[in-house]
Write an enzyme that holds these catalytic residues in place. Structure first.
Site: not given
Ligand SMILES: Cc1cc2nc3c(=O)[nH]c(=O)nc-3n(C[C@H](O)[C@H](O)[C@H](O)COP(=O)(O)O)c2cc1C
Ligand code: SF4
Ligand code: SF4
Length: 422
Positions: A132-133, A135, A201, A346, A379
């Protein structure tokens, strides 16, 4: 029926879905329930020196009615006694020998402490170690976690210490709190790590309570930067994973992909960008262990549909499709087309194109409703209207190439071709 089984450095698991190091993997009772639910492996909650956690610990970003689009924590590594963790890991390995048991480690900053911890963990029969590099809070102040991962030379030194001692595969987990994950990834591979995992994270402030004026999570009126994860971080994780999959040094080792994985589709995306296994934390904390059933079914069905027999048939397949801007084909041109049958009038596409893009949609006033059509010659094919339209497949993008041959920006300049007059 596709074969989901995974061989990660010789660590076998029946599927590529592992629980990431976090609360779901911090004790035997949870890990056994996770294995019963079908998880292919776990990375045990990080073990290291004794810590004490605070209350509260979590906060979230909710968006448009969706709870926990992003999740934030200020939790430390395992706060349970080391001997209990070790005993429980051994028991889980004994009861589920076919599942991957990786143990996350963050020792104090000394060779001896790392060696001592590694031999204690190896005695449990665990199959691999994850360093774990990453945290981002609490441990960095003590020169651990992200403090190691943010400095490639310190990471290199610690990986070298670990490789002197470890006899089981070592995965180095990278912090995303850097400009690029590649330098630390490279230093770790050069120092001998057997694999990489990412991301941990992302440092964040998820919000402030507008009554108390205290950021979340609130610990007696104060807060600290937390670690952000969950669906909101997936695009960032995929980008970082790609840089590791493309670098000539880091792509030599297997990768475990992490960050916002909630569904089989997310997992497939990580694998298409080079991950051999995927790790899940927030989704399991939010929905429980049983989400792995849908993950396995979904991946299985998709593989059958695509004709992939094993996961090795598609790992890394999308990596070459992420290229440099200079290599994109300027002659490729698409134009939006609005289906008058599907349109619900819309006007959202019109507003978006008028104010946010190239004023390329005609509004024809009428009763009982206005009509919208695209001005083909205006466009630019940006996709904005299609992304905004609430009706599935009402706006489609049609290919109208500007020239038959592939033309990149360098060639375009060399030939002195005219710029847009939009
Ligand atoms: C509450 C919590 C505790 C965590 N504890 C650790 C930890 O102890 N060691 C670690 O390497 N990562 C830890 N993580 C990070 C997770 O392992 C993971 O890398 C991160 O949450 C991204 O994955 P996710 O988007 O699926 O949550 C923790 C994450 C959360 C949310
Ligand atoms: S094409 Fe434009 S006007 Fe028609 S439903 Fe999609 S967003 Fe609404
Ligand atoms: S430029 Fe063309 S693709 Fe981009 S929002 Fe307008 S109609 Fe849609």
């Amino acid at each position: 029926m596709a074969d989901l089984s995974t061989d990660f450095l010789g660590i076998k698991s029946p599927n590529p879905f592992w629980l990431a190091s976090a609360p779901p993997t911090d004790k035997q009772v949870n890990v056994l329930r996770a294995f019963e639910a079908g998880w292919g492996g776990v990375v045990w909650k990080t073990l290291g020196s004794q810590v004490k956690n605070v209350s509260s610990r979590y906060s979230s970003v909710d968006y448009n009615g969706t709870r926990i689009m992003g999740f934030n924590n200020i939790e430390l590594i395992s706060d349970r006694p080391l001997d209990i963790n070790l005993r429980e890991i051994k028991e889980c390995v004994r009861l589920f020998p076919d599942r991957a048991m990786i143990v996350s480690l963050m020792a104090d900053n000394s060779r001896e402490k790392w060696h001592e911890l590694i031999s204690q963990v190896e005695d449990t029969g665990a199959h691999g170690l994850e360093l774990n590099f990453g945290c981002p809070h609490g441990m960095t102040e003590r020169g651990m976690g992200a403090a190691v991962g943010q400095d490639p030379e310190i990471a290199r030194m610690v990986v070298e210490w670990v490789m002197e001692k470890a006899t089981i595969p070592v995965i180095t987990k990278l912090t995303p709190n850097v400009h690029s994950v590649v330098p630390t990834g490279k230093a770790s591979v050069e120092a001998g790590t057997n694999a990489l995992s990412l991301i941990n994270t992302i440092q964040s402030v998820t919000g402030i309570d507008l009554d108390t004026l205290v950021p979340n999570p609130n610990v007696a009126g104060k807060s600290v930067f937390g670690g952000y994860c969950g669906p909101a971080v997936k695009p960032i994780a995929l980008k970082m994973l790609t840089t590791i999959s493309q670098d000539p040094t880091t792509r030599k080792v297997p990768i475990s992909g992490i960050g916002g994985i909630s569904t089989w589709k997310d997992a497939v995306e990580f694998m298409l960008l080079g991950a051999t296994s995927v790790q899940v934390c927030t989704a399991a904390m939010k929905h429980g262990f049983r989400i792995v059933e849908d993950m396995c079914d979904g991946m299985n069905n998709w593989m059958d549909e695509k004709g992939f027999k094993t996961i090795n048939d598609f790992i890394g397949k999308s990596v070459p499709n992420l290229t440099h801007w200079e290599d994109l084909d300027i002659n490729y041109h698409i134009i939006a087309k609005i289906s008058q049958d599907k349109c619900i009038h819309c006007g959202l596409c019109y507003i978006a194109c008028e104010d946010g893009s190239h004023q390329s949609i005609n509004l024809t006033q009428g009763m009982p409703y206005n009509t919208y059509t695209v001005k083909d010659e205006e466009c630019v094919g940006c996709n904005l209207c299609k992304l905004i339209c609430p009706v599935e497949n009402c706006i489609t993008m049609e290919v109208h190439r500007k020239g038959d041959e592939y033309l990149n920006w360098k060639e375009f300049q060399r030939k002195g071709l005219p710029l847009n007059d939009h």
